[in-house]
Enzyme design. Structure first.
Site: not given
Length: 504
Positions: A333, A364, A473
């Protein structure tokens, strides 16, 4: 950065070193294991397996001086408007220390101390009640930092208060949290800088209704009047934050209220002390001996000179499992920008994609790609020298894996079977905390904050705005009526098709 006077020389070093074997670099500089290692307070750093040498580092530092990096640190700490697009200071460092003679920084430090004292009083009041659980509602910088620190430092047993975090607007997150709690013994904290954040307002409304009112609701906001009005919270239970602190840098402020509740107020103050101690190192140490500078320049080197598009963070301490997600926001950000401070296009790539996980689990999952994939992924390996759990053998095994994985990534191994050959040449930095204490964690987070700032100065971008999050948004708000069946005025044809599917 490519327009600096020293870039051509730096580029020549990259061409020389791009194909260099890390064991060959170690052989050429026998003192490298110790000369590329630093101890700063409770933190140890080893950069010996990065793919640069002294000449390349000298060229990097020359560009840092040309970019006036030391002056940039002064401007940051003194409260100058380093956030030029929003015409604001970025004084998160003043939340934890007063390191300059700049009046504005000293004033902010005093203001933060007053609010912290208020926060301590509220904690004492809460601890005197029959409340056993706290639900902290926030998102982004209002959630990731507090969640990380609370999870890392919470006591194994005997905690007076249990803190639960809810961030996602998905109602399942709140439902699962509240299902285990008693509303009569629960309090809530709503954290939002503007108190206009959709996720926090929706989840706050659910929590308000579930609690049966605002009697046990608290808020933290840079808009305390709106916070108090939105949920009828008494002004004495609303703590302020300020526009000179960005959300992703705010855990040191009253946004840390849930941290202090989870780990204790004294340990919260120790967290700030650790950060302030590293701040002093970042501000006052010459560039060539400054670990935050070296970490940031290493990221620039790997991104711009060696072409690495991603960066992995592996935490070999389960209590730091949330650190990669926190750093993902802090770094991406802050540095995910395509224009410079003056609005012109950047002349080089900026942020890498940051990702990672907790060792040994990640060995893994994605380590196959790290060892034998076609992409070279620089990595930070973070562990602890001393552990305070009773399982000493486990800790020895954990640290053996840190040593083994970093060696294998760097050195590789030849084999007559190409499927079993390891190319090596994968650079990494090892960071070791003496122990996972509040001071050490504060110092570690401070280091990463300053590393991000170093990178932003090198690229000439603003690390303290985040306009890239706004468009999505805005569109989401515009689409709400359509999803509710109140409007069908949607221009984008793909969105129209998806709406028809969602609305049945």
């Amino acid at each position: 950065m490519t327009q600096t006077n020293g870039f051509d020389a730096l580029h020549a070093h990259a061409q020389r070193l791009r194909g260099a074997a890390i064991p060959a670099l170690l052989a050429a500089e026998p003192e490298r294991p110790t000369q590329y290692a630093w101890q700063v307070g409770p933190l140890y750093f080893n950069f010996a397996r990065q793919k640069y040498d002294r000449a390349a580092l000298d060229a990097l530092f020359a560009i840092a001086r040309e970019r006036d990096l030391a002056g940039a640190f002064q401007r940051l700490f003194r409260g100058e408007q380093v956030n030029v697009t929003e015409q604001r200071a970025a004084l998160h460092t003043a939340l934890r220390g007063d390191l300059t003679d700049a009046p504005v920084a000293s004033e902010c430090y005093a203001t933060a101390a007053e609010v912290r004292e208020r926060m301590g009083a509220l904690i004492q009041q809460l601890e005197a009640t029959d409340v056993t659980d706290i639900v902290s509602v926030g998102i982004g910088g209002s959630d990731l930092g507090p969640r990380l620190v609370a999870d890392a430092l919470r006591p194994v047993s005997g905690a007076r208060l249990r803190v639960h975090f809810v961030s996602n607007v998905d109602g399942a997150a709140m439902q699962r949290t509240l299902a285990t709690l008693d509303p009569a013994r629960t309090a809530g904290i709503l954290i939002s800088k503007t108190f206009g954040t959709q996720e926090t307002l929706l989840n706050g409304s659910i929590l308000h209704a579930w609690l049966g009112g605002s009697e046990r609701l608290y808020a933290v906001s840079a808009n305390p009047e709106r916070a108090a009005k939105a949920f009828d919270i008494a002004p004495g239970r609303v703590l302020p934050m300020w526009d000179w602190v960005g959300g992703r840098y705010s855990l040191w402020s009253a946004v840390g209220f849930p941290i202090a509740l989870a780990i204790g107020f004294e340990r919260f103050e120790q967290l700030l002390e650790g950060a302030a101690q590293f701040d002093a190192h970042a501000l006052n140490t010459p560039l060539e001996e400054n670990v935050a500078v070296l970490h940031g320049l290493t990221a620039v080197w790997n991104r711009n000179l060696l072409g690495s598009a991603t960066h992995a963070v592996m935490t070999y301490d389960q209590r730091l499992a949330l650190l990669p997600a926190y750093l993902q926001q802090l770094v991406m950000e802050s540095l995910g920008k395509r224009v410079k401070l003056d609005g012109s296009a950047v002349d080089s790539d900026t942020v890498s994609v940051w990702w990672g996980g907790a060792g040994t689990d990640v060995q893994h999952s994605f380590f196959q790609a790290l060892h034998q994939g076609t992409s070279v992924v620089p990595a930070d390996f973070i562990g602890t020298v001393h552990n305070d759990d009773p399982y000493a053998e486990n800790h020895v095994a954990l640290m053996a894996n840190v040593l083994a994985q970093t060696e294998a990534l760097a050195n590789g191994q030849d084999s007559s079977d190409p499927h079993r050959s390891y190319p090596g040449g994968r650079p990494s930095t090892v960071i070791l905390l003496d122990a996972l204490t509040p001071q050490a964690l504060g110092a570690l987070i401070s280091m990463y904050e300053h590393s991000v700032y170093v990178q932003s100065v090198m690229w000439g971008i603003n690390a303290f705005d985040q306009f890239g999050v706004e468009l999505g948004k805005q569109l989401a708000s515009q689409l709400l009526p359509a999803l509710k069946g109140e409007s069908a005025d949607v221009a984008d044809p793909v969105t129209r098709e998806l709406l028809s599917k969602l609305r049945g």
